[in-house]
Design an enzyme around this catalytic site. Structure first.
Site, PDB file in Angstrom:
ATOM      1  N   GLN A 193      28.868 -43.203  23.709  1.00 42.43           N
ATOM      2  CA  GLN A 193      29.162 -41.787  23.541  1.00 42.43           C
ATOM      3  C   GLN A 193      29.106 -40.996  24.839  1.00 42.43           C
ATOM      4  O   GLN A 193      29.666 -39.904  24.906  1.00 42.43           O
ATOM      5  CB  GLN A 193      28.202 -41.185  22.515  1.00 42.43           C
ATOM      6  CG  GLN A 193      28.435 -41.714  21.107  1.00 42.43           C
ATOM      7  CD  GLN A 193      27.497 -41.086  20.106  1.00 42.43           C
ATOM      8  OE1 GLN A 193      26.389 -41.564  19.901  1.00 42.43           O
ATOM      9  NE2 GLN A 193      27.915 -40.013  19.469  1.00 42.43           N
ATOM     10  N   ARG A 196      15.467 -41.244  25.287  1.00 38.94           N
ATOM     11  CA  ARG A 196      15.992 -42.383  24.537  1.00 38.94           C
ATOM     12  C   ARG A 196      17.474 -42.558  24.854  1.00 38.94           C
ATOM     13  O   ARG A 196      18.278 -41.645  24.625  1.00 38.94           O
ATOM     14  CB  ARG A 196      15.801 -42.163  23.035  1.00 38.94           C
ATOM     15  CG  ARG A 196      16.353 -43.308  22.210  1.00 38.94           C
ATOM     16  CD  ARG A 196      16.234 -43.068  20.716  1.00 38.94           C
ATOM     17  NE  ARG A 196      16.990 -44.114  20.030  1.00 38.94           N
ATOM     18  CZ  ARG A 196      17.806 -43.910  19.006  1.00 38.94           C
ATOM     19  NH1 ARG A 196      17.989 -42.688  18.518  1.00 38.94           N
ATOM     20  NH2 ARG A 196      18.457 -44.924  18.461  1.00 38.94           N
ATOM     21  N   ASN A 207      19.847 -49.257  16.143  1.00 38.78           N
ATOM     22  CA  ASN A 207      19.993 -47.870  15.729  1.00 38.78           C
ATOM     23  C   ASN A 207      20.796 -47.794  14.437  1.00 38.78           C
ATOM     24  O   ASN A 207      21.924 -48.297  14.364  1.00 38.78           O
ATOM     25  CB  ASN A 207      20.721 -47.048  16.790  1.00 38.78           C
ATOM     26  CG  ASN A 207      20.915 -45.609  16.324  1.00 38.78           C
ATOM     27  OD1 ASN A 207      19.979 -44.820  16.338  1.00 38.78           O
ATOM     28  ND2 ASN A 207      22.126 -45.269  15.881  1.00 38.78           N
ATOM     29  N   GLU A 208      20.200 -47.206  13.417  1.00 35.50           N
ATOM     30  CA  GLU A 208      20.868 -46.903  12.151  1.00 35.50           C
ATOM     31  C   GLU A 208      21.696 -48.074  11.613  1.00 35.50           C
ATOM     32  O   GLU A 208      22.917 -47.969  11.431  1.00 35.50           O
ATOM     33  CB  GLU A 208      21.738 -45.659  12.297  1.00 35.50           C
ATOM     34  CG  GLU A 208      20.949 -44.415  12.606  1.00 35.50           C
ATOM     35  CD  GLU A 208      21.762 -43.137  12.610  1.00 35.50           C
ATOM     36  OE1 GLU A 208      21.158 -42.054  12.567  1.00 35.50           O
ATOM     37  OE2 GLU A 208      23.011 -43.217  12.660  1.00 35.50           O
ATOM     38  N   ASN A 257      15.583 -41.360  11.961  1.00 38.44           N
ATOM     39  CA  ASN A 257      16.685 -40.453  12.262  1.00 38.44           C
ATOM     40  C   ASN A 257      16.978 -39.643  11.011  1.00 38.44           C
ATOM     41  O   ASN A 257      17.234 -40.216   9.942  1.00 38.44           O
ATOM     42  CB  ASN A 257      17.939 -41.223  12.673  1.00 38.44           C
ATOM     43  CG  ASN A 257      17.780 -41.964  13.991  1.00 38.44           C
ATOM     44  OD1 ASN A 257      16.729 -41.908  14.614  1.00 38.44           O
ATOM     45  ND2 ASN A 257      18.824 -42.654  14.405  1.00 38.44           N
ATOM     46  N   GLU A 287      15.990 -39.280  16.120  1.00 36.87           N
ATOM     47  CA  GLU A 287      17.174 -38.413  16.178  1.00 36.87           C
ATOM     48  C   GLU A 287      16.997 -37.288  15.181  1.00 36.87           C
ATOM     49  O   GLU A 287      16.565 -37.509  14.048  1.00 36.87           O
ATOM     50  CB  GLU A 287      18.467 -39.156  15.826  1.00 36.87           C
ATOM     51  CG  GLU A 287      18.992 -40.088  16.880  1.00 36.87           C
ATOM     52  CD  GLU A 287      20.325 -40.713  16.474  1.00 36.87           C
ATOM     53  OE1 GLU A 287      21.084 -40.088  15.689  1.00 36.87           O
ATOM     54  OE2 GLU A 287      20.604 -41.836  16.936  1.00 36.87           O
ATOM     55  N   TRP A 325      18.787 -34.968  19.020  1.00 34.79           N
ATOM     56  CA  TRP A 325      20.146 -35.453  19.249  1.00 34.79           C
ATOM     57  C   TRP A 325      21.009 -34.222  19.467  1.00 34.79           C
ATOM     58  O   TRP A 325      21.199 -33.437  18.562  1.00 34.79           O
ATOM     59  CB  TRP A 325      20.660 -36.262  18.053  1.00 34.79           C
ATOM     60  CG  TRP A 325      22.010 -36.835  18.380  1.00 34.79           C
ATOM     61  CD1 TRP A 325      23.229 -36.250  18.183  1.00 34.79           C
ATOM     62  CD2 TRP A 325      22.262 -38.095  19.023  1.00 34.79           C
ATOM     63  NE1 TRP A 325      24.222 -37.053  18.661  1.00 34.79           N
ATOM     64  CE2 TRP A 325      23.654 -38.185  19.185  1.00 34.79           C
ATOM     65  CE3 TRP A 325      21.449 -39.127  19.485  1.00 34.79           C
ATOM     66  CZ2 TRP A 325      24.252 -39.294  19.778  1.00 34.79           C
ATOM     67  CZ3 TRP A 325      22.042 -40.219  20.069  1.00 34.79           C
ATOM     68  CH2 TRP A 325      23.440 -40.299  20.213  1.00 34.79           C
ATOM     69  N   GLU A 377      31.907 -38.090  19.799  1.00 35.70           N
ATOM     70  CA  GLU A 377      31.210 -38.227  18.521  1.00 35.70           C
ATOM     71  C   GLU A 377      31.952 -39.179  17.580  1.00 35.70           C
ATOM     72  O   GLU A 377      32.488 -38.793  16.545  1.00 35.70           O
ATOM     73  CB  GLU A 377      31.021 -36.845  17.884  1.00 35.70           C
ATOM     74  CG  GLU A 377      30.200 -36.810  16.617  1.00 35.70           C
ATOM     75  CD  GLU A 377      28.852 -37.512  16.745  1.00 35.70           C
ATOM     76  OE1 GLU A 377      28.446 -38.166  15.773  1.00 35.70           O
ATOM     77  OE2 GLU A 377      28.196 -37.395  17.800  1.00 35.70           O
ATOM     78  N   TRP A 378      31.995 -40.458  17.990  1.00 35.08           N
ATOM     79  CA  TRP A 378      32.535 -41.523  17.152  1.00 35.08           C
ATOM     80  C   TRP A 378      33.910 -41.173  16.574  1.00 35.08           C
ATOM     81  O   TRP A 378      34.790 -40.774  17.318  1.00 35.08           O
ATOM     82  CB  TRP A 378      31.520 -41.900  16.071  1.00 35.08           C
ATOM     83  CG  TRP A 378      30.174 -42.257  16.632  1.00 35.08           C
ATOM     84  CD1 TRP A 378      28.997 -41.599  16.437  1.00 35.08           C
ATOM     85  CD2 TRP A 378      29.849 -43.355  17.524  1.00 35.08           C
ATOM     86  NE1 TRP A 378      27.966 -42.211  17.134  1.00 35.08           N
ATOM     87  CE2 TRP A 378      28.464 -43.286  17.809  1.00 35.08           C
ATOM     88  CE3 TRP A 378      30.593 -44.383  18.095  1.00 35.08           C
ATOM     89  CZ2 TRP A 378      27.808 -44.205  18.630  1.00 35.08           C
ATOM     90  CZ3 TRP A 378      29.947 -45.312  18.925  1.00 35.08           C
ATOM     91  CH2 TRP A 378      28.576 -45.205  19.178  1.00 35.08           C
TER      92      TRP A 378
END
Length: 443
Positions: A23, A80, A168-169, A290, A352, A399, A406-407
């Site tokens: 990102q 992070r 992550n997630e 998160n 997050e 975050w 953003e993806w």
């Protein structure tokens, strides 16, 4: 936003911000970096809202010193970031490229020189494309390749990274990337995506063991959590809540604490081999949480392939992502984790928490974002209330530091404390940056 003074947080509470490699880094074809699934996905027409890619993003790869200066100015105690697997092992399972590790070596040393603890996430969704071509997380072998990558990375950085996060997630990567196809790699397997869940968790457990050989720093996983609220009061609605809670909140948590997989969803668990669950339940030192919003659920319509239907929650302010702003959900979630996992639960860090708004500079070049200040204020008060209830929360990471790519939304959603002009790469701290800086600096 409350007009009351923010309650005091204990000495040693970790204040931080979070980012991820794809990102912000850019440098997509620099210093031997390999291709990731997000490179492939972003370059596929129709996949990204604005047709953009992360090829340049925030150009952090070349501007990291400027960004570390922003971190120092903010006064955070921790940062992070994620390490790009394709920079370290460009083909996923081939030789290590020292140039990739050199970059993270410089970043870690720069952070430490500014008294900022490096917090490194090993996998934030950017799987090397060559591994995806061999089956990706549907292939058990990927878990072992992940452990090898973790070993190589920790061998270089393990003496200085202060907290390691394996995944992550993994729920989001499984669900959006492999069940519904909105994220890379774009698979649409629905519940047949369970092997992706298992192999990610197996990779986590194998990586914990690899990390322990190189570091005495704490190890964590960062899970996305969402309290689940029924849209109605029927038995069918309550059953839908239980099913969604098992999928979103328990699937990636129960196995960490030796409880196996929840059986409410009836997954085909033939991918699970003897001893896998013992590997997954390797002790961790921190649970990364998160949190963005709660989820509304009701009973599925007849003939639906899923045992629930997601519905909007009413009565809350909305972000630019149309997500409800619900600090009470964070308080509720922390209490649920505390009750559900009890003595098994390690200390929690909120790894997050943030919000997207359409932030634009004014005529003087300043960026005012009072909605983000209100969001941070409310969520910090929720954390403090949970701590008063006995939940062991030891840190909060916003975050994000920067507006970023953003993806699937590309550059259309801004989460940063710092505004980024993606044409010029000019960084402009927003009013929320100053608010948080002043809060952290309180005597």
């Amino acid at each position: 936003m409350s007009t009351a003074a923010m309650p005091e947080f204990p000495a040693g509470f970790r204040w931080g911000v979070s980012t991820s490699a794809y990102q912000i880094e850019g440098g997509a074809d620099t210093d031997g970096r390999g291709t990731s699934i997000w490179d492939t996905f972003a370059h596929t027409p129709g996949r990204i809202a604005d047709g953009s890619t992360g090829d340049v993003a925030c150009d952090h790869y070349h501007r990291h010193a400027e960004d570390v200066a922003l971190l120092a100015g903010l006064g955070v105690s921790s940062y992070r970031f994620s390490i790009a697997w394709p920079r370290v092992r460009p083909t996923g399972d081939g030789p290590v490229d020292p140039r990739g590790l050199d970059f993270y070596d410089r970043l870690v040393d720069d952070l430490l020189a500014h008294d900022i603890d490096p917090v490194a996430t090993l996998f934030h969704w950017d799987l090397p494309q060559s591994l995806e071509d061999a089956g990706g997380w549907l292939n058990r072998d990927t878990a072992h390749r992940f452990a090898e990558y973790a070993d190589a990375t920790a061998a270089r950085l393990g003496d200085r990274v202060k907290l390691w996060i394996t995944l992550n997630e993994p729920f989001i990567h499984m669900s959006l990337g492999h069940a519904t196809g909105e994220h890379a790699p774009g698979r649409t397997l629905l519940f047949d995506a369970f092997p992706v869940a298992h192999h990610q968790l197996l990779g986590h457990g194998l990586a914990v063991a690899a990390l322990r050989t190189h570091t005495t720093s704490p190890i964590a996983i960062a899970n996305n959590y969402s309290p689940v609220r029924p849209a109605g009061d029927s038995d069918a609605d309550r059953a839908a809540v239980a099913a969604y809670e098992a999928l979103h909140n328990r699937l990636f948590t129960d196995p960490l604490f030796g409880r196996g997989y929840p059986d409410e969803l009836g997954f085909d668990t033939s991918a699970v081999r003897a001893d896998d669950l013992d590997v997954i339940a390797a002790p961790i030192d921190v649970l990364g949480v998160n949190y963005y919003n709660p989820t509304g659920v009701r009973a599925a319509q007849e003939g639906s392939p899923l045992p629930f239907e997601l519905v909007p929650l009413e009565g809350y302010p909305r972000t630019a992502f149309d997500w409800p702003v619900a600090p009470d959900g964070l308080h509720e979630l922390l209490g649920w984790l505390h009750r559900t996992y009890a003595d098994d639960l390690p200390p929690i860090q909120i790894t997050e928490s943030g919000c997207a708004y359409d932030d634009t500079p004014d005529a003087d070049g300043r960026v005012h974002d009072p909605e983000r200040i209100a969001y941070l204020d409310g969520h910090l008060r929720a954390i403090h209330a949970a701590m008063a209830d006995g939940v062991d929360v030891t840190g909060y990471f916003v975050w994000s530091l920067l507006d970023n790519w953003e993806w699937a939304e590309g550059f259309t959603k801004r989460f940063g404390l710092v505004h980024v002009d993606f044409d010029t790469q000019l960084r402009t701290p927003k009013s929320s940056y100053a608010w948080l800086r002043d809060l952290i600096a309180r005597p």
